[in-house]
Each structure stands twice: as C-alpha cells, then as structure tokens.
Design a protein around this motif. Structure first.
Motif, short mmCIF file in Angstrom:
data_model
loop_
_atom_site.label_atom_id
_atom_site.label_comp_id
_atom_site.label_asym_id
_atom_site.label_seq_id
_atom_site.Cartn_x
_atom_site.Cartn_y
_atom_site.Cartn_z
N VAL A 263 46.54 -27.02 34.49
CA VAL A 263 46.54 -27.56 33.13
C VAL A 263 47.34 -26.70 32.16
N SER A 264 47.43 -25.41 32.43
CA SER A 264 48.18 -24.50 31.56
C SER A 264 48.12 -23.12 32.17
N GLY A 265 48.82 -22.19 31.54
CA GLY A 265 48.66 -20.79 31.90
C GLY A 265 49.76 -20.24 32.78
N ALA A 266 49.79 -18.92 32.82
CA ALA A 266 50.78 -18.17 33.59
C ALA A 266 50.17 -16.84 33.99
N VAL A 267 50.76 -16.23 34.99
CA VAL A 267 50.31 -14.92 35.44
C VAL A 267 51.52 -14.00 35.54
N LEU A 268 51.38 -12.80 35.01
CA LEU A 268 52.40 -11.77 35.10
C LEU A 268 51.93 -10.73 36.10
N VAL A 269 52.76 -10.43 37.10
CA VAL A 269 52.37 -9.46 38.13
C VAL A 269 53.33 -8.29 38.14
N GLY A 270 52.80 -7.15 38.55
CA GLY A 270 53.59 -5.93 38.64
C GLY A 270 52.69 -4.78 39.04
N ASP A 271 53.02 -3.58 38.60
CA ASP A 271 52.19 -2.43 38.94
C ASP A 271 51.07 -2.26 37.92
N GLY A 272 50.22 -1.27 38.15
CA GLY A 272 49.08 -1.05 37.28
C GLY A 272 49.47 -0.69 35.85
N GLU A 273 50.56 0.03 35.69
CA GLU A 273 51.02 0.39 34.35
C GLU A 273 51.41 -0.85 33.57
N LEU A 274 52.13 -1.75 34.20
CA LEU A 274 52.51 -2.99 33.53
C LEU A 274 51.27 -3.80 33.17
N ALA A 275 50.30 -3.87 34.07
CA ALA A 275 49.09 -4.66 33.82
C ALA A 275 48.34 -4.14 32.60
N ALA A 276 48.18 -2.83 32.48
CA ALA A 276 47.50 -2.26 31.33
C ALA A 276 48.26 -2.56 30.05
N TYR A 277 49.57 -2.41 30.10
CA TYR A 277 50.42 -2.71 28.95
C TYR A 277 50.31 -4.20 28.59
N ALA A 278 50.30 -5.05 29.62
CA ALA A 278 50.24 -6.50 29.38
C ALA A 278 48.94 -6.89 28.71
N ARG A 279 47.84 -6.29 29.09
CA ARG A 279 46.55 -6.64 28.47
C ARG A 279 46.52 -6.21 27.00
N ALA A 280 47.12 -5.07 26.71
CA ALA A 280 47.15 -4.62 25.31
C ALA A 280 48.01 -5.56 24.46
N TRP A 281 49.18 -5.91 24.96
CA TRP A 281 50.08 -6.75 24.17
C TRP A 281 49.66 -8.21 24.19
N ARG A 282 48.99 -8.65 25.23
CA ARG A 282 48.42 -10.00 25.20
C ARG A 282 47.46 -10.13 24.03
N HIS A 283 46.66 -9.10 23.79
CA HIS A 283 45.73 -9.10 22.67
C HIS A 283 46.49 -9.16 21.35
N ARG A 284 47.53 -8.35 21.23
CA ARG A 284 48.30 -8.31 19.98
C ARG A 284 49.00 -9.65 19.69
#
Length: 369
Positions: free
Chosen positions: A219-240
C-alpha cells in the motif's frame, strides 16, 4: 463526481471487471486488501510504536535478510528514504554534489527535494537515454559525494546494465572517492537481467532503497538498507523529516504479503514479458523497447493519438471485459503515443495467439483519422 478523478475511478472499475488483463493487475477493494494483510499477520504481533517493534521491525529484519544487509529502516516514502541516503553520503565525504542520470527519479519526480530540503546539487551524467558508463562517471568534471544509480532506469524504458557494466560503474564512482547508492525501487525484478541475487547487488554498493508497493503490491512505504551506521543516521533523520509516524503496521503488513506472494513470482513475470513484447512488436506500426525487456515492464508505442487509444482501452474493457494496455500519453511525434506495459499475474494466462487477438480487438476500436 466529474473530471480526472471520475475518469480514474471509471478506468479502475472497468479494469476490475475484466476477465482478461494483459498489462497490470486487477485492482483490489479495501476489504480484499485487509483480508490479504490479515493473512500475512504473524501470530501475537503487536502494533509498532513510532517505528519501533511490532510488524515494522519484522519487515525490516526480513528485508535486511533478503538483501544481505546489516540493517534496514522503514520509511513512509521512497523520496524521504533517498534524501536521507544522499545527505549521509554528503556528510561522510564532505561533498554536496550527487552524480546521477538526468532521467533519474530525484530529478524528474521529487520536486527537487534533494536540493530544496537537503541542500545538495546535481552533477548529471550524459543524457544518452541509457545507463551511464564507467567512462562517463570517471570523466565527470567535478567531485561528487554520492553516485546514485537507478536500477532499472525507469524513464529510459526500465533499462538495466549488464552485471559487468554495473561493477565497472560502481568501481568508477569509488575511484572518484564517492559512496554509491542504488535507487532500487524496482530492484526485486532486476536480478534476472543482472544474473545475480539481490544480496550480491547490495554487497556491491553502500546503500539501497527498495519500494514496498512497486512490484510487491503493497500500500505504501520504502526500506533503506545499509550498515549499522547508516541505519542509526536514517532513524534520526527520518524523525527530523517527519517520517517517524505513530504506527505503520498497515504498510508493513501489506509488504509482508507482497514478499510472500509477489516476490517469488517476479522472475516468471520477467520471463513472460519477453513473449508479450515479442508479440506486441508484430502489431502494425508498433514498437517496443527494450527488446527483449530487461524487467517485467517495457515501453510500447502505437501510431495513434493517446486519447483515441485510451478511449479504445476503456471501451474494450467495459464492453468485452478485456484489458489491453492503458494510460497512453502523446509523444513529441504527432500521432505517436507511448504506454508502459506491466506484465503481472493475469498476463501469465495469455499465450502469443491470445495476445495477438486481444491487440486486434483493441485496434478495431481505434478510429482511423
């Protein structure tokens, strides 16, 4: 109701009522979607809360495993996921330029979000209507922090490189000191042409975005994959960016259903698309590209105005319960229209003779000017 929305609903109703469908899939009702989502629900799964836990975490782990990645982060949109990936590359390299093809999604379909929201600028590879070459990347006139590669390049005709060409382009980007990000909204079906499984593609680059609804039917949505550093960064900027919504379990559940039911079928769709394209190429005045298709989608031209073709498609659907190809649009050549053909589950029922018959029934409804 009148206007474009009424026309769209009429087309959807006509397509849903068809017994024969060549391009696309029959639309589902909300109730049918809910039933499918319920069937995909893992037992005793609680809702997610602001992106954490529940079925969202289940989908993230599932896709990370499917792509051979260390970590995965679910986003409400692919546009948002890609902004985060490009921003991450700029901060790690200290370069605010992104190298990408002029026909890539961020330049054509995201309202310049990479520049307006992220403060980046584009360095364009040559607009040759094809995937960029390693030499073109190596010869770009200025430094760039991220090389974005769209697999497949949708607005060039769902084009893919060969595996060796892809490796060479990635190597060229790395030699320029850049990170490599893959816009893999349609990566799932690209593995057939590339001749490599998805984890091998992921291992080649720094980050990959995949869609949860294109090809998977979510129905919607996407997933970004990479290493753990990218994932932590992605969660912070997803919030922003405002993407850490209260609950995303409906999108995650629909994605699980797609991973279970559509993902295994995609290689079959790609194989059948070759037969469909070969058959449509025999229609008088027709052209298909690429030939053979690189995925289960390809471009199809006919020498008629788009309005006439769209009217013919709707009439065939409403009166004969058969769907040929829709969503025609005029090109720069007067009297020549273009459509995108998507070979999905309904088209598997059709052989070459049936496709030819359907094309002739469709063309008989197109007025000759």
């Amino acid at each position: 109701m009148s206007g474009p929305q009424a026309d769209r609903l009429r087309r959807l109703a006509a397509l849903r009522g068809c017994d024969v469908v060549l391009s696309g899939a029959r639309p589902s009702t909300v109730g049918e979607r809910l039933d499918a989502m319920r069937a995909a629900l893992p037992e005793d799964t609680l809702p997610d809360m602001y992106g954490e836990g529940g079925v969202v975490e289940h989908v993230e782990h599932r896709i990370a495993e499917l792509l051979g990645a260390d970590a995965a982060v679910l986003f409400p949109t692919g546009t948002m996921a890609q902004q985060v990936a490009l921003r991450h590359g700029a901060e790690l390299t200290g370069r605010d330029a992104v190298a990408l093809h002029p026909l890539s999604h961020p330049l054509l379909h995201e309202r310049d979000a990479y520049a307006v929201l992220t403060g980046l600028r584009a360095v364009r590879t040559p607009d040759a209507g094809r995937f960029p070459t390693a030499e073109e990347v190596a010869d770009l006139a200025e430094p760039f922090g991220t090389l974005l590669l769209e697999l497949p390049l949708r607005d060039a005709g769902f084009l893919l490189p060969t595996w060796d060409e892809l490796v060479a382009v990635v190597d060229a980007g790395r030699a320029r000191g850049a990170r490599v990000h893959v816009d893999g909204a349609r990566l799932w079906e690209s593995t057939v042409h590339l001749g490599r499984p998805a984890p091998t593609v992921t291992a080649l680059v720094d980050s990959v975005y995949v869609s949860l609804y294109k090809s998977l039917g979510g129905v919607s949505g996407a997933v970004l994959v990479g290493d753990g550093e990218l994932a932590a960064y992605a969660r912070a900027w997803r919030h922003r960016y405002g993407g850490t919504v209260f609950q995303q379990w409906p999108a995650a559940l629909a994605a699980l259903h797609g991973l279970d039911h559509e993902l295994p079928r995609l290689p079959g769709y790609v194989a059948h698309a070759r037969l469909v394209a070969e058959t449509l190429a025999t229609v008088p005045g027709a052209r298909v590209f690429p030939a053979p298709p690189h995925t289960h989608q390809f471009r199809f031209w006919l020498p008629y105005p788009a309005d006439a073709l769209n009217d013919a498609a709707l009439a065939l659907a409403e009166e004969e319960k058969a769907w040929f190809v829709g969503q025609w649009r005029d090109t720069d050549v007067p009297g020549l229209a273009l459509a995108e053909v998507t070979v999905a589950d309904p088209a598997l029922e059709l052989d070459a003779d049936q496709i030819t018959d359907l094309a002739h029934r469709f063309l008989r409804r197109v007025p000759i000017s």
